[in-house]
Design a protein around this motif. Structure first.
Motif, short mmCIF file in Angstrom:
data_model
loop_
_atom_site.label_atom_id
_atom_site.label_comp_id
_atom_site.label_asym_id
_atom_site.label_seq_id
_atom_site.Cartn_x
_atom_site.Cartn_y
_atom_site.Cartn_z
N ALA A 49 11.37 -66.79 -96.13
CA ALA A 49 12.62 -65.88 -97.12
C ALA A 49 11.89 -65.69 -98.22
CB ALA A 49 13.76 -66.69 -97.29
N LEU A 52 10.15 -62.01 -97.76
CA LEU A 52 10.77 -60.84 -97.23
C LEU A 52 11.04 -59.81 -97.94
CD1 LEU A 52 13.29 -62.66 -94.83
CD2 LEU A 52 11.12 -61.80 -94.16
N ARG A 53 10.78 -59.79 -99.24
CA ARG A 53 10.89 -58.81 -100.23
C ARG A 53 9.68 -58.50 -101.06
NH1 ARG A 53 14.05 -58.17 -96.80
NH2 ARG A 53 16.26 -57.66 -96.92
N ASN A 146 13.77 -60.81 -90.54
CA ASN A 146 15.10 -60.34 -91.02
C ASN A 146 15.80 -60.75 -90.07
OD1 ASN A 146 14.94 -59.81 -93.65
ND2 ASN A 146 14.69 -57.66 -93.44
N LEU A 172 15.35 -66.02 -100.72
CA LEU A 172 15.02 -64.59 -100.41
C LEU A 172 15.15 -63.95 -101.84
CD1 LEU A 172 16.08 -62.26 -97.46
CD2 LEU A 172 16.36 -61.49 -99.70
#
Length: 427
Positions: A49, A52-53, A146, A172
């Motif tokens: 997580a 993921l960005r 995701n 996240l």
């Protein structure tokens, strides 16, 4: 989404033990997974997580340097900020088939490898095309992860879905904010090269590979669970439901706002005279609002039969934030960052409403796949259009007017999606 993919996600998300009320002879419950294995999965979820960005939010504070280094126009930069939702829409469709064939754990492990490789390659690709291609590789890994992370939560923690999902959501949001806040200071610390500042995030992704390696052979029910479970998938024509379309539009418009914010907000502040480091911290503040609100908003929404009032509050914060960015981008920068952070929490609200708009687990899977995939497709033009308007108008007046204008249909769609009804009733 096709029925076989629905069955795939439903099966992969199945609890490890049969429910107490299930028909059939009484048997002793099967032993659960070993505690050390559950701890390993938890570590894997948190590390995944966190990754993921950063591929997205680390780019915003350095976008000006990347544009100069690659001789990139504003329109091309707009294309670059549209790549994440495009990849999420396209590669997200692949996740159920990959999970059925290889198992969810193996796919997430491969996703972490793709993120690592993409983040390591893209700063040194030497051209805009290479940069975009390497970014797409990383985003492909993010897209499949995701989709499958909630499936893995359901698979390994069937009795703790809420708490583990909260931990995953917090990680996240933390990764999102961390990349925005420290990319510029870390770049300066490492010598000032934007290539190094972007590439360093590959190290965090590489660490996330490790806990997933032992889980590669775990099939996680990915091959299906038999005819009894197959019969649970409702024969719904999801596109006949007005609520499905309202949710898809709401999801797509909130994603549009989120990716415009992540891609362009630091540049808005920098053009107003704010330093690159402070602009990155302001973006981090916006993203960090998702850490506490990811817990608060879903719980509040679940207590209401109609989520429309929450939609309106979040939309109002967005309108105030965009208005402030137009009138006094530097003078009220911290307030605008906070308001837009609240507005961006439409994402957990959308996920909560998806879970409330169907009576069955299989229906939720179909609704989630339709709303997210369709929504991400709808969100693709937004960041691109902002880049075109910025380049041709020479300022932020028209782009900010577009952002504020899109908030109005987002609120309308959210109010429609928040009504107390289910897709089964409409189909």
């Amino acid at each position: 989404m096709p029925d076989d993919e629905t069955r795939t996600l439903s099966a992969a998300a199945a609890p490890l033990h049969a429910s107490p009320g299930a028909p059939g002879p009484r048997t002793a419950p099967a032993p659960g997974p070993a505690p050390w294995l559950l701890r390993l999965v938890t570590i894997g979820l948190v590390l995944a997580a966190l990754n993921l960005r950063p591929a997205i939010t680390s780019l915003g504070p350095l976008l000006e340097e990347v544009r100069d280094g690659l001789h990139m126009s504003g329109s091309v930069a707009g294309v670059l900020t549209s790549v994440p939702p495009l990849c999420f829409a396209l590669f997200g469709f692949m996740a159920p088939r990959l999970a059925r064939r290889f198992g969810p754990g193996a796919v997430v492990c491969a996703g972490m490898v793709a993120i690592t490789a993409g983040l390591l390659i893209r700063p040194f690709a030497g051209s805009t095309a290479g940069f975009v291609a390497a970014s797409a590789l990383a985003l492909m890994g993010i897209a499949v992860s995701n989709v499958l992370m909630p499936v893995i939560v359901k698979r390994w923690f069937p009795d703790r879905v809420g708490s583990v999902t909260g931990l995953y959501s917090m990680a996240l949001a933390l990764g999102t904010a961390l990349a925005a806040a420290v990319t510029v200071p870390m770049t300066d610390l490492l010598g000032g090269s934007w290539q190094t500042g972007l590439a360093v995030w590959a190290a965090l992704a590489a660490v996330a590979i490790v806990p997933w390696v032992p889980l590669v052979r775990d099939r996680g029910g990915a091959q299906g669970q038999g005819a009894g479970r197959r019969q649970q998938a409702p024969a719904l024509r999801i596109t006949r439901s007005r609520t499905s379309w309202a949710l898809a539009c709401f999801f797509g418009l909130q994603a549009t706002a989120a990716y415009i914010t992540m891609g362009w907000m630091p540049q808005i502040f920098r053009d107003a005279g704010i330093s690159a480091g402070t602009a990155g911290v302001l973006l981090a503040v916006t993203m960090a609002m998702g850490v506490p609100l990811a817990f608060v908003i879903p719980r509040a929404a679940a207590r209401l039969r109609n989520q429309g009032p929450i939609v309106l509050v979040l939309g109002g914060c967005g309108l105030l934030g965009y208005t402030g960015l137009y009138l006094a981008p530097a003078g009220g920068a911290w307030l605008w960052a906070l308001l837009l952070g609240v507005a961006n929490c439409a994402f957990p609200l959308a996920l909560t409403m998806i879970g409330m708009r169907s009576r069955t687990g299989a229906g939720v899977v179909r609704l989630s796949a339709f709303a997210q995939s369709t929504g991400y497709l709808l969100s693709i033009p937004g960041p691109l259009l902002v880049g075109v308007l910025y380049q041709h108008s020479g300022g932020w007046g028209l782009p900010l007017a577009l952002m504020a204008g899109l908030m109005v249909p987002q609120m309308i769609a959210g109010v429609l999606a928040g009504r107390d009804r289910t897709i089964e009733d409409e189909c």
